[in-house]
Structure formats: structure tokens, C-alpha cells
Design a protein around this motif. Structure first.
Motif, PDB file in Angstrom:
ATOM      1  N   GLU A  81       0.852  -1.191   0.000  1.00 22.09           N
ATOM      2  CA  GLU A  81       0.000   0.000   0.000  1.00 22.09           C
ATOM      3  C   GLU A  81       0.896   1.251   0.000  1.00 22.09           C
ATOM      4  O   GLU A  81       1.632   1.491   0.954  1.00 22.09           O
ATOM      5  CB  GLU A  81      -0.912  -0.023   1.226  1.00 22.09           C
ATOM      6  CG  GLU A  81      -1.895   1.133   1.322  1.00 22.09           C
ATOM      7  CD  GLU A  81      -2.794   1.289   0.079  1.00 22.09           C
ATOM      8  OE1 GLU A  81      -3.098   0.282  -0.584  1.00 22.09           O
ATOM      9  OE2 GLU A  81      -3.163   2.436  -0.224  1.00 22.09           O
ATOM     10  N   PRO A  82       0.837   2.037  -1.071  1.00 18.36           N
ATOM     11  CA  PRO A  82       1.716   3.209  -1.171  1.00 18.36           C
ATOM     12  C   PRO A  82       1.113   4.442  -0.504  1.00 18.36           C
ATOM     13  O   PRO A  82      -0.072   4.469  -0.187  1.00 18.36           O
ATOM     14  CB  PRO A  82       1.783   3.437  -2.673  1.00 18.36           C
ATOM     15  CG  PRO A  82       0.418   3.047  -3.147  1.00 18.36           C
ATOM     16  CD  PRO A  82      -0.018   1.891  -2.268  1.00 18.36           C
ATOM     17  N   ALA A  83       1.934   5.462  -0.304  1.00 17.99           N
ATOM     18  CA  ALA A  83       1.454   6.797   0.052  1.00 17.99           C
ATOM     19  C   ALA A  83       2.182   7.763  -0.861  1.00 17.99           C
ATOM     20  O   ALA A  83       3.407   7.717  -0.957  1.00 17.99           O
ATOM     21  CB  ALA A  83       1.767   7.104   1.509  1.00 17.99           C
ATOM     22  N   VAL A  84       1.429   8.572  -1.578  1.00 23.34           N
ATOM     23  CA  VAL A  84       2.034   9.499  -2.539  1.00 23.34           C
ATOM     24  C   VAL A  84       1.598  10.915  -2.185  1.00 23.34           C
ATOM     25  O   VAL A  84       0.410  11.182  -2.025  1.00 23.34           O
ATOM     26  CB  VAL A  84       1.592   9.152  -3.983  1.00 23.34           C
ATOM     27  CG1 VAL A  84       2.218  10.122  -4.970  1.00 23.34           C
ATOM     28  CG2 VAL A  84       1.995   7.718  -4.331  1.00 23.34           C
ATOM     29  N   PHE A  85       2.556  11.797  -2.007  1.00 19.30           N
ATOM     30  CA  PHE A  85       2.196  13.187  -1.692  1.00 19.30           C
ATOM     31  C   PHE A  85       3.221  14.152  -2.275  1.00 19.30           C
ATOM     32  O   PHE A  85       4.356  13.788  -2.547  1.00 19.30           O
ATOM     33  CB  PHE A  85       2.044  13.394  -0.183  1.00 19.30           C
ATOM     34  CG  PHE A  85       3.271  13.047   0.623  1.00 19.30           C
ATOM     35  CD1 PHE A  85       3.512  11.751   1.044  1.00 19.30           C
ATOM     36  CD2 PHE A  85       4.190  14.038   0.972  1.00 19.30           C
ATOM     37  CE1 PHE A  85       4.636  11.433   1.797  1.00 19.30           C
ATOM     38  CE2 PHE A  85       5.317  13.737   1.733  1.00 19.30           C
ATOM     39  CZ  PHE A  85       5.535  12.418   2.137  1.00 19.30           C
ATOM     40  N   VAL A  86       2.759  15.387  -2.459  1.00 19.47           N
ATOM     41  CA  VAL A  86       3.618  16.439  -3.009  1.00 19.47           C
ATOM     42  C   VAL A  86       4.122  17.289  -1.855  1.00 19.47           C
ATOM     43  O   VAL A  86       3.393  17.525  -0.893  1.00 19.47           O
ATOM     44  CB  VAL A  86       2.795  17.295  -4.007  1.00 19.47           C
ATOM     45  CG1 VAL A  86       3.472  18.611  -4.286  1.00 19.47           C
ATOM     46  CG2 VAL A  86       2.571  16.502  -5.295  1.00 19.47           C
ATOM     47  N   SER A  87       5.380  17.728  -1.920  1.00 19.69           N
ATOM     48  CA  SER A  87       5.858  18.682  -0.918  1.00 19.69           C
ATOM     49  C   SER A  87       6.664  19.787  -1.579  1.00 19.69           C
ATOM     50  O   SER A  87       7.518  19.522  -2.422  1.00 19.69           O
ATOM     51  CB  SER A  87       6.735  17.997   0.135  1.00 19.69           C
ATOM     52  OG  SER A  87       7.245  18.978   1.035  1.00 19.69           O
ATOM     53  N   ALA A  88       6.397  21.007  -1.156  1.00 20.10           N
ATOM     54  CA  ALA A  88       7.253  22.133  -1.552  1.00 20.10           C
ATOM     55  C   ALA A  88       8.508  22.097  -0.699  1.00 20.10           C
ATOM     56  O   ALA A  88       8.514  21.514   0.383  1.00 20.10           O
ATOM     57  CB  ALA A  88       6.500  23.445  -1.346  1.00 20.10           C
ATOM     58  N   PRO A  89       9.610  22.693  -1.164  1.00 23.05           N
ATOM     59  CA  PRO A  89      10.815  22.804  -0.327  1.00 23.05           C
ATOM     60  C   PRO A  89      10.519  23.707   0.874  1.00 23.05           C
ATOM     61  O   PRO A  89       9.960  24.785   0.715  1.00 23.05           O
ATOM     62  CB  PRO A  89      11.839  23.467  -1.249  1.00 23.05           C
ATOM     63  CG  PRO A  89      11.292  23.332  -2.641  1.00 23.05           C
ATOM     64  CD  PRO A  89       9.809  23.308  -2.503  1.00 23.05           C
ATOM     65  N   ALA A  90      10.897  23.233   2.063  1.00 22.08           N
ATOM     66  CA  ALA A  90      10.509  23.920   3.301  1.00 22.08           C
ATOM     67  C   ALA A  90      11.731  24.481   4.031  1.00 22.08           C
ATOM     68  O   ALA A  90      12.874  24.149   3.720  1.00 22.08           O
ATOM     69  CB  ALA A  90       9.759  22.947   4.202  1.00 22.08           C
ATOM     70  N   ALA A  91      11.447  25.311   5.043  1.00 20.19           N
ATOM     71  CA  ALA A  91      12.509  25.890   5.865  1.00 20.19           C
ATOM     72  C   ALA A  91      13.089  24.841   6.806  1.00 20.19           C
ATOM     73  O   ALA A  91      12.459  23.819   7.077  1.00 20.19           O
ATOM     74  CB  ALA A  91      11.956  27.062   6.665  1.00 20.19           C
ATOM     75  N   GLY A  92      14.272  25.101   7.326  1.00 19.41           N
ATOM     76  CA  GLY A  92      14.975  24.159   8.191  1.00 19.41           C
ATOM     77  C   GLY A  92      14.457  24.160   9.624  1.00 19.41           C
ATOM     78  O   GLY A  92      13.498  24.856   9.970  1.00 19.41           O
ATOM     79  N   ALA A  93      15.119  23.376  10.473  1.00 21.75           N
ATOM     80  CA  ALA A  93      14.705  23.196  11.871  1.00 21.75           C
ATOM     81  C   ALA A  93      14.755  24.520  12.619  1.00 21.75           C
ATOM     82  O   ALA A  93      15.658  25.327  12.405  1.00 21.75           O
ATOM     83  CB  ALA A  93      15.633  22.187  12.544  1.00 21.75           C
TER      84      ALA A  93
END
Ligand code: ADP
Ligand code: MG
Length: 389
Positions: free
Chosen positions: A361-373
């Protein structure tokens, strides 16, 4: 996620947390298994990550609850020589490294939440380490720059947890930039932000499989790269030129030769991919990602049938510029570069294709580049008030 964690902390401890930190996971676009050879990588921090809500204790201990694992644990800060085992090794590692570097450790209690899958190649371990380090430093009242923090977190994972990871995971999670991937020179730690063009998105494709070999196969690959470099008279493969390789590769053990061939070619691909991404040549970036996957599968031998099936499903789907496995391998996630206007259909279609091709069972999602910790808030008791960073 954030509000639920604050409420959970209050319910568990009968007081509001004094602070909240967050560290993102990361996905690597290209440059795999090159960091520990002091090569080049092109990761980005992602919108998913690890949160820790915390408040100080008046005793030298950390009491931590992880909602992610459904587990509770305690670390005595005066007994850091006693391995607590399991996930608390990351806590002991971060505390141990900070103490060794002269930081003052305060006791605290905390609650951890995360929307990062664990063990899937999105660096939940680095995110957890960096979040822990931010808590200790916030309570000490000190700050470190992202690269210094990344080095401490890497040392915690290398020396205390025992995984000989390179610097990529911790540096990407620590120094992430909104909107940009980071070309990292893993020797100098120089960072070059490379914006993701507006017409593309990055999709993360979780195969639903988890690696079984953990650190051992990883450490073995690292040892093979070091053996290869030594053969050419260098400490790391970064310094082996393609001319040197072509001249003397025949003398190498065939397995070590393939490992070296991957690292040399992957470094060249990563530099080219950063330039192509910057120039908006998404087709070229995609082609380099496909080459990277083949090299990781055939020469470095860290892919898996599930990763191969996911990459195949992505490449067969409309809108995909390229796809490859990402992270250490043996399971976990693949990454794809996708046309923005095709992204929704892409995610649904790849998941369906992968489901049909495998039993997973897969999980597919889009993410924009985010800020660091970072520390999201810290209400310092000594007159500092609410500090937002
Ligand atoms: P990856 O970094 O690819 O997710 P690792 O095996 O390197 O996989 O790290 C996963 C480990 O990190 C977990 O087994 C656990 O010990 C620790 N960890 C990660 N996230 C959390 C969390 N939210 N709570 C507690 N431990 C965590
Ligand atoms: Mg990890």
C-alpha cells in the motif's frame, strides 16, 4: 498536528509547554550515497517533520513521550554512559554530543509528534536529532548556526547511535530553504540554494516497505567506498578523477569497482542536475534522476523490487520528468519531478499503478521545499517573554 501536540502536553503534564520546536524531514532529489565520500548532494527539506513541545524540569533528566511511537522514556543526564536502547539512543546521542562540546544540559519534559513516516528514507532520525538539539539549546539560551547544528546531530548518529551516515540528512533538515533545493558540497559544507521552477513539483512516493538491514548494509557500503578510495591513493572517492578510475578500475574487486563507479558518476550527475534545475531544463533533470536510479540499482545495489516498481509506475505516468529511489535504499521512498499541472492526476495514477504491480500500500504526496529546523516559540522565564524566531 501542532495544536494537538500542545493540548496533549498540557493534558499529560498539567501545565502548558514553555516552548515548541520543529524540524523537517528531507527528500534527496539526486546525489545518493555520495555524502560520506565528501561528494555532492541535492536534497530539500520537506513540509513534513517532527515537533517537540517542552518545559524545563528542576532535575537533570529528560522525560519524553513520543506519540509517533506510542512510547515513553526517561534519560538521566548524569548517567549518559548507560545506553537506554531503541529510540532513546537518539536522545542520549544528542545530549552526549552537546555535553562533550561544553554545553550545559538542563532537564526537561517533552512530547514528540511527527507526520514523517519512520524508517522510510525521509530522515525522521535527523529531524528528531535536530529537534532535540534545538530544545537543549533553547533551554541553555544559546544558538548555533545550521551547519554547526547539523555537524553535532551527525556526530550523535555516528558516534552514539552507530550509523555512519554522512552530513546530507542533518544539513538538509537544519539548513532547508523555502522554495529551494540545496546543492551541498559535503566536503566544504557550502550550500547553493537551487529554486524549484514554478512549473514543477516534487512528489514523494512511499513504497510502504521499510528497510530490514538498518545500519549494517549502509556501513558496509561506506567501507567499500573507503576501500575503493584507498586503492587509488585517496582518503575519499571525491578525489578520484574519472581518468584515474578508467586507468586502474580493472585492478579493483568487481563489487568495489561498481560501488566506485556509482559514486563518481553520481557526483557528476548531481552537479549537472543542479545547473539544469537552475536553467529550468526539467527534462534533463528527469533524465539524470533516471540514470541515478539505474546506477543505485545495478552498481550500488541498494534498490529493492518495491522501489523499482514505484519508479517504473512513476515513469509510466503522464507529467513525470523523472523518478528515482531516495535515501539509503532497501525500501522506503522514491522521489519524482512532476509537471505542476499534472500533479493531482499523477499522484492518484501512480498509487493505483503501484498497487496493481505489488502487494504493498503506497502513500504518494507532493511537498514544496521547506525551511529548516527552528524554535517556533520559547517563553523564556528569565524576562525574555515570548521569543519568536
Ligand atoms: P529514517 O531516518 O529514514 O526515517 P532511521 O532508521 O534512520 O530512518 O531513523 C528512524 C528512527 O528514528 C526510529 O526508529 C526512532 O528510533 C527515531 N525516531 C524518528 N522519529 C521519531 C519520533 N517522532 N519519535 C521517536 N523516535 C523517532
Ligand atoms: Mg535516518
Amino acid at each position: 498536528m501542532q495544536d494537538a501536540l500542545l493540548a496533549e502536553f498540557a493534558a499529560r503534564h498539567g501545565r502548558a509547554p514553555q516552548g515548541l520546536v520543529r524540524a523537517p524531514g528531507r527528500v534527496n532529489l539526486i546525489g545518493e550515497h555520495t555524502d560520506y565520500s565528501e561528494g555532492f548532494v541535492l536534497p530539500m527539506a520537506i513540509e513534513r517533520g517532527v515537533w517537540i513541545a517542552f518545559a524545563p524540569l528542576d532535575r537533570p533528566a529528560v522525560e519524553l513521550h513520543s506519540g509517533t511511537l506510542g512510547a515513553e522514556g526517561r534519560l538521566d543526564l548524569t548517567r549518559l554512559d548507560e545506553p537506554p536502547g531503541g529510540w532513546l539512543e537518539y536522545l542520549r546521542g544528542v545530549a552526549g554530543v552537546l555535553a562533550a562540546h561544553g554545553h550545559l544540559l538542563t532537564g526537561w519534559q517533552g512530547a514528540v509528534a511527527s507526520d514523517l513516516p519512520v524508517g522510510s528514507g525521509l530522515s525522521s532520525s535527523a529531524a528528531f536529532e535536530l529537534a532535540l538539539a534545538h530544545v537543549f539549546l533553547a533551554l541553555e539560551g544559546s544558538r548555533l548556526d545550521p551547519a554547526a547544528l547539523a555537524l553535532l546531530a551527525q556526530e550523535a548518529e555516528n558516534r552514539w547511535v552507530g550509523v555512519q551516515c554522512g552530513i546530507m540528512d542533518q544539513l538538509a533538515c537544519s539548513a532547508g530553504r523555502q522554495g529551494s533545493a540545496l546543492l551541498i558540497d559535503c566536503r566544504s559544507l557550502d550550500l547553493r540554494p537551487v529554486p524549484i521552477p514554478a512549473e514543477a513539483v516534487v512528489a514523494i512516493l512511499d513504497t510502504g516497505t521499510r528497510r530490514s538491514l538498518h545500519g549494517s548494509a549502509y556501513n558496509e557500503r561506506r567501507a567499500q567506498c573507503e576501500a575503493g578510495a584507498r586503492h587509488f591513493g585517496h582518503a575519499v572517492l571525491r578525489d578520484v578523477t574519472s581518468e584515474e578510475f578508467d586507468r586502474r578500475a580493472g585492478e579493483l574487486d568487481p563489487v568495489v569497482r561498481r560501488r566506485c563507479r556509482h559514486v563518481l558518476a553520481e557526483n557528476a550527475r548531481t552537479l549537472e542536475a543542479a545547473d539544469a534545475l537552475e536553467a529550468g531544463d526539467l527534462a534533463r533533470v528527469g533524465a539524470l534522476m533516471v540514470q541515478s536510479h539505474a546506477s543505485l540499482r545495478d552498481d550500488f545495489e541498494v534498490a529493492s523490487p518495491a522501489l523499482d516498481a514505484m519508479v517504473e509506475a512513476a515513469l509510466a505516468t503522464d507529467g513525470c520528468f523523472g523518478a528515482r529511489m531516495t535515501g539509503a535504499g532497501f525500501g522506503g521512498c522514491a522521489v519524482a519531478l512532476v509537471r505542476r499541472d499534472a500533479a493531482d492526476g499523477f499522484c492518484a495514477c501512480v498509487a493505483e499503478r503501484y498497487r496493481r504491480a505489488t502487494a504493498h500500500e503506497p502513500a504518494v504526496f507532493v511537498s514544496a521545499p521547506a525551511a529548516g529546523a527552528r524554535v517556533l516559540f520559547h517563553e523564556s522565564p528569565d524576562g525574555g517573554g515570548l521569543r519568536l524566531r
